[in-house]
Design an enzyme around this catalytic site. Sequence first.
Site, PDB file in Angstrom:
ATOM      1  N   ASN A 148       0.789  -1.239   0.000  1.00  0.00           N
ATOM      2  CA  ASN A 148       0.000   0.000   0.000  1.00  0.00           C
ATOM      3  C   ASN A 148       0.817   1.283   0.000  1.00  0.00           C
ATOM      4  O   ASN A 148       0.277   2.355  -0.291  1.00  0.00           O
ATOM      5  CB  ASN A 148      -1.002  -0.011   1.160  1.00  0.00           C
ATOM      6  N   GLU A 246       4.966  -3.446  12.022  1.00  0.00           N
ATOM      7  CA  GLU A 246       3.903  -2.444  11.903  1.00  0.00           C
ATOM      8  C   GLU A 246       2.759  -3.142  11.199  1.00  0.00           C
ATOM      9  O   GLU A 246       2.915  -3.602  10.068  1.00  0.00           O
ATOM     10  CB  GLU A 246       4.369  -1.238  11.078  1.00  0.00           C
ATOM     11  N   CYS A 280      -3.028   1.593   6.963  1.00  0.00           N
ATOM     12  CA  CYS A 280      -3.207   1.069   8.313  1.00  0.00           C
ATOM     13  C   CYS A 280      -3.577   2.191   9.271  1.00  0.00           C
ATOM     14  O   CYS A 280      -4.018   1.943  10.383  1.00  0.00           O
ATOM     15  CB  CYS A 280      -1.975   0.314   8.778  1.00  0.00           C
ATOM     16  N   GLU A 457       9.392   3.398  14.266  1.00  0.00           N
ATOM     17  CA  GLU A 457      10.037   3.712  13.000  1.00  0.00           C
ATOM     18  C   GLU A 457      10.135   5.227  12.868  1.00  0.00           C
ATOM     19  O   GLU A 457       9.396   5.964  13.488  1.00  0.00           O
ATOM     20  CB  GLU A 457       9.182   3.205  11.835  1.00  0.00           C
TER      21      GLU A 457
HETATM   22  C1  UN1 Z   1       0.354   7.448   6.667  1.00  0.00           C
HETATM   23  O1  UN1 Z   1      -0.824   7.342   6.999  1.00  0.00           O
HETATM   24  O2  UN1 Z   1       0.842   8.529   6.318  1.00  0.00           O
HETATM   25  O3  UN1 Z   1       0.753   0.796   5.964  1.00  0.00           O
HETATM   26  C2  UN1 Z   1       1.294   6.322   6.700  1.00  0.00           C
HETATM   27  C3  UN1 Z   1       0.328   1.878   6.373  1.00  0.00           C
HETATM   28  C4  UN1 Z   1       1.176   2.643   7.352  1.00  0.00           C
HETATM   29  C5  UN1 Z   1       1.653   3.924   6.816  1.00  0.00           C
HETATM   30  C6  UN1 Z   1       0.656   5.004   6.934  1.00  0.00           C
HETATM   31  N1  UN1 Z   1       2.303   1.829   7.738  1.00  0.00           N
HETATM   32  O4  UN1 Z   1      -0.738   2.301   5.985  1.00  0.00           O
END
Ligand code: UN1
Length: 476
Positions: A148, A246, A280, A457
């Site tokens: 993503n 994550e 996420c 992170e």
């Molecule tokens: C964001 O919302 O700017 O996989 C980053 C994901 C997260 C990154 C989101 N690790 O959606």
Amino acid sequence: MMHANLIGGEWVESPDVMLNVNPSNTDDVVGEYARADANAVDTAVAAAQAAQPAWAEASPQVRHDVLDAAGTAIMARKEELGRLLSREEGKTLAEGIGETVRAAQVFRFFAGECLRQRGEKIDSVRPGVEVEITREALGVIGIITPWNFPIAIPAWKIAPALCYGNAVIFKPAELVPGCAWELARILDEAGLPKGLLNLVIGPGSSVGARIVEHPGIHAVSFTGSVTTGQALAVKCAETQKKVQLEMGGKNPMVILDDADLDTAVSVSVNGAFFSTGQRCTASSRLIVTEKIHDAFVEKLLAATNSLRVGDALDPETQIGPVVDKNQLNQNVSYLELAREEGCEVVGGELLEREHPGHYQAPAVFLGASNDMRVSREEIFGPFASIIKVRDFDEALRVANDTDFGLSAGICTNSLKAASIFRRKSQAGMVMVNLPTAGVDYHVPFGGRKHSSYGPREQGSYAAEFYTVVKTAYIAP
Ligand code: UN1
């Protein structure tokens, strides 16, 4: 042209080739990519082990210059790379370019961090003895990234890994090898010594599994699903690898009676639906107090209805397609579940556009409760549960009543409510009058509960994961 893997500084082709398909137009093949196998991981680790000590011992200026050159190259090609990103992943062109810029900024930030590495000097409790605390590279890092964020997530793992003197084995998601390949080529051309970054495109079951079990890899940073992440962590423990996970989210956005209605609607639409809800950090639970509920829902539905769903590369598009058929099928089954659980589902229709693609309208689940499965499980689609609550106390309780804890938002004009929410939220990131998604690149990122595991992170906090501490005692 076949895109090869980068192993030990050589571009290595493979008889096993896969196609990268555009979700906005499944007749459009973005490219052919070589699929590596577990043996390629072994070769890559050997090359990484050979190259890493000299890199860690090099002047920080050397590491700075490579990361800075990579950041500059990404920035100079932001339109082209952003286009490739949107073509292979399906987020809009503006989002694709924005993400590419973020990747460039991450490389520049960590170029600077190469020069800012410091330790501590402390007096020993023993007279005359001095204690020095320093950070050292871990060695070889396995980096496993999701589909993503095809360039930003690889950037925010690879840049700190290299900054602190490590070598990398990089396995991108098979759905988005295009940006990963370009990133590997950019680093190669930026003068990164051979063997320090190895690109191994391939399945999790072979390439990913070998990374996780290889005794020559010291740490694994993973972004992806909870099930895969938890299994990976257990496996990593067997060879004592450091792990950073994550994973998912079921992020709440609380809308209080005193919120500015336009702000509440715009942060909710952004958080729930932008990037097709495939973040996420998406706001998948909109928790709304009763006095503002009806006005909020009315405005939210109007805003949602007017969103233009279409080809990611069309500049008019606000919501691109779902990433692939599997994800689309999963979305459809959650829509059915929402109805079975008693929600009124508004939106969510499958749409046809000029080319065959995985188009779906965003949807809201009206009348949802927090104990429904659609309010507890991460769906990863452009959907949000609307949960009506009495007051702030109940909103806070519902916001925290989840297995996840990545990001949490609140819309309010009350300083008191905002500060209580900031303190009592059980999420790693709290947003006040801002969307739950869309984070800065220079500050720590991560969550609690099932969302994350291991050190944060990004920003200077990334050092915690990508280095190991040494304590030295020195007598004159
Ligand atoms: C964001 O919302 O700017 O996989 C980053 C994901 C997260 C990154 C989101 N690790 O959606």
